[in-house]
Each structure stands twice: as C-alpha cells, then as structure tokens.
Design a protein around this motif. Sequence first.
Motif, PDB file in Angstrom:
ATOM      1  N   TYR A  94       0.855  -1.193   0.000  1.00  0.00           N
ATOM      2  CA  TYR A  94       0.000   0.000   0.000  1.00  0.00           C
ATOM      3  C   TYR A  94       0.887   1.238   0.000  1.00  0.00           C
TER       4      TYR A  94
ATOM      5  N   GLY B 128       0.405   5.501   0.395  1.00  0.00           N
ATOM      6  CA  GLY B 128      -0.517   6.586   0.711  1.00  0.00           C
ATOM      7  C   GLY B 128       0.213   7.913   0.761  1.00  0.00           C
TER       8      GLY B 128
ATOM      9  N   GLU C  31       2.735   9.911  -4.867  1.00  0.00           N
ATOM     10  CA  GLU C  31       1.851   8.772  -4.610  1.00  0.00           C
ATOM     11  C   GLU C  31       1.380   8.154  -5.925  1.00  0.00           C
TER      12      GLU C  31
ATOM     13  N   ILE D 174       2.322   4.350  -7.122  1.00  0.00           N
ATOM     14  CA  ILE D 174       1.261   3.359  -7.337  1.00  0.00           C
ATOM     15  C   ILE D 174       1.381   2.751  -8.728  1.00  0.00           C
TER      16      ILE D 174
ATOM     17  N   ASN E 249      -3.995  -0.857  -2.930  1.00  0.00           N
ATOM     18  CA  ASN E 249      -4.400   0.407  -3.538  1.00  0.00           C
ATOM     19  C   ASN E 249      -5.441   0.136  -4.611  1.00  0.00           C
ATOM     20  N   ARG E 250      -6.554   0.832  -4.545  1.00  0.00           N
ATOM     21  CA  ARG E 250      -7.594   0.677  -5.551  1.00  0.00           C
ATOM     22  C   ARG E 250      -7.620   1.873  -6.506  1.00  0.00           C
TER      23      ARG E 250
ATOM     24  N   LYS F 271      -4.958   3.508 -10.016  1.00  0.00           N
ATOM     25  CA  LYS F 271      -4.340   2.492 -10.857  1.00  0.00           C
ATOM     26  C   LYS F 271      -4.787   2.612 -12.318  1.00  0.00           C
TER      27      LYS F 271
END
Length: 453
Positions: free
Chosen positions: A212, A214, A261, A265, A273-274, A277
């Motif tokens: 993850y 953030g 971030e 990602i 992570n949703r 993406k």
Amino acid sequence: MYAIVDIETTGGHASANGITEIAILIHNGKEVTEQFRTLVNPGIPIPIYIQSLTGINDDMVRSAPRFNEVAQQIYALLHDKIFVAHNVNFDFSFLHYHLAAAGLHLQTRKLCTVRLSRKIIPGLASYSLGRLCKEVGIEVVERHRAMGDAQATSKLFSMLLEKDHEGHINRTLNPRSKEQSLPPHLPKEDMDKLPSVSGIYYFHNSKSKVIYVGKARNIKKRVSSHFANNKPGKQKQEFLRDIHHISFQECGTELMAFILEAIEIKRLWPAYNRSLKKFEHAYGLYSFDDQNGYLRLAVDKRNKFSKPFYTFNKILDGHAMIKNLIAEFNLCPKLCFVQRNNEPCISINEQVCKKACEQIESPASYNERVINALSKLKSALPSFMVIDEGRNLSEKSCILIEEGQFYGMGYISTDLKDEDMVDLKKYLTPYASNDYIRNMVFNYSIRYPLKVR
C-alpha cells in the motif's frame, strides 16, 4: 484483572462470519481464577477447511447456543478486564462486532501477546502461537481449539509478566502509547520514526513487498488513522494482518506528495491500492503516415503502448478539436476520419478541398498543412514551473511542466536565481507523465498563480 481470550470462527473477518467456540480465562496477574468455555452455533455452515483445522463440525454446534444467547455472560466477563489474546485485534474484532449486534458495546484496553513476545522474548524465528510455545517450552493441548489455545496463551502471558523487566506491558497499557491499536506484526519503532510532515508512506508485507502507498499532509497522523478503527470487514482485517513494516519519503509540499503517490502506485502496483491504478484519459489524438505517404490525424481509444499527441476524456471533445484543425488548416475530412462515406470530399470551411484523399494533391503539399496544424497545437501547450516550499529552509521545491506534459520534480537551492533556470532540469528527477498528474499541476497553477514561473 485480565481476560485471556481465544475464539474459533468460520472465517477471517467478523462481518461475514460467525464464532464457533469461545474460551475465556480470567487471570489476576499470577494465576487463572475463572474459566468459561462454550461451543457456539454460528448460524452458517462451517467451511470444510475450517472443520479440518479445528475439528469443529456442523453436527457439534447444531445444539450449541447462538451467540446472542451467551452474549450477556461473555460481556460480563470481559467488559471490566484487560482483553488479552494472541493477535488481539482479530479476537477483539469478532467479539466487539457480535456483542454490538446483541446490543452490548465492548470497550476495553487490550494486550497482544504477539507484540509483547516480540519485545520481551526477541529473536525467535516465528511468533505464531504454536511455534512460539514450542520455542519457550509451553505444551499446547488441543491446538486450534479455543480452550487449548487460551490455556497456552495464559501460560505464555504469565511468562511475559515474569520476564517483563523493562515495563513493556505497562507502557503498552498507557492510553497515550496507541500501541494497542497497531497491527500484530508492526514494530512500534516504525511508528515512532514517522515524521509529522507532508510526504508518502509505504506499508510492506512480511517479504518487504510494498502492499500500500498513501500520501499525507502529516505522515504520522495519517498512518495512525489507518489503525484507529478495527472494522470487521474482510479487506480491513487482511490488510492489517499483512502489514509488517512502514517506510516513508518526505515531500516539500502536499502537491508533491500527491504526485509521488500517483507515480509510486503506477510503479509498484500495490495490492491494497484501488484508486489511481486506472486513471487515464480515455481518448487521444494520433498522427501517422498512410501507405500513400499522407500524414493522417485520428481520434482513437488509448492503450498503454500508445503515445497520443493530445488526450481527451470524451470522444466528442476529440472530434471537436479535429474539426477545428480541419477548418483552420484546410485538412481533408476523409484523411482525418471525419467523413467516412464514399461521397465526394466535403470541405468543412469555405476553402476548396484540394482532394488529397483522391491523391490529386501531393503528399508533401498536404503534409505541410498537417504539420502546421500540429505545430500550432503544440505551441498552445504551456511550459511552466511551480516553485514552492522545500523540505527545509535552504531549498525550494520545483515541479516542471514542459509543452503541456509533466516533466518531473525535485528540489533546488534557495540561492538559485531566475536566470539560472535554464539549468533547472539537472536538479529534477524526470518521471513518466500521465493525465492525472498533469491535471493536478494545471489546477494548482490556476489556484496559486504567484507560485508559477
């Protein structure tokens, strides 16, 4: 007084699973003074793999009480005690959830024997209950049954109380420590190292893989918020179990944290992570040479291997732009895929179509107008810098947009003068541009024009 708890369940998260067995041992700090044990009818079938692990099957729990029938008794045992368990947040999340469903709100201090064992008995290969007990010489009777595991946890807890010469247990119980809310495998030292500044943070699993990423205006505060609640859902519980380590990068501004971030990602593709993406504009303006040598323009869907000249959220926006270019530079509607029938080519403006689609006009003559159209479009794409605060007083942060695309960012000395900006790129780290980052910087430049150079 301590309540040492172990439960068996139908699955890994409380919101969709039931409890099949509960054991509670009341411990006064020296010995067990009271015991409670019961099977529980979860109201749903027990999965085969759970049956094989625990030995508890549907027949065994069919005549057992439902949880709400024993909820008051369980609450009476727990509510005024310190809740102790091996991976305490798992057991607590189930009991808190099911007690709440029965109208009872459980609020207690907690101790995790996984976390305490890492501190008081460091250096062991594993801190799972079975392997830990084997390492320290505790016999486990009825492994993966509530009473057997609770009794082993009780013996382990007595050992931890005896060996805790540095006061780890008391420090953990201090409300200001916040350690009770941390995931079982996360060292408190990782939390203590987090700064209260803008930046990004990474959660790593047991193999150090980033799971993850953030961003935060205040890294320490934001990371703490992940652990402030213990939601019973599957995603949250699996997420907490997977966190073994935290790392971070400081950023001069919140905008840089947002950008970094998004970059990380895309680079790392973390499992939890949703968002970010898949954010990309869906359409692009492309140019290519056809087999007859004519330079053609087209609006088409984007793919990860393409590099469009311009991007659009909606295909209608792309069609509007290409029609404007056709009108202004007298381009052929057929060669731009605007006119798709077999009728004679119809000019969009008042000029006479030169019939490039019929190869009457030469490729060199036609292509010159296409190149002029693209040049004008390119010249309308701005180049600018956003100069803002750095990570300390001796530096400034810089984000560079070049011809409408995000080039990169970094930190420059406060002594660097405007006339030195031609050498700016050597201080910056280039990154792949994408629409999300570009739009963020553009919007920021509109909101804060005094920071734009």
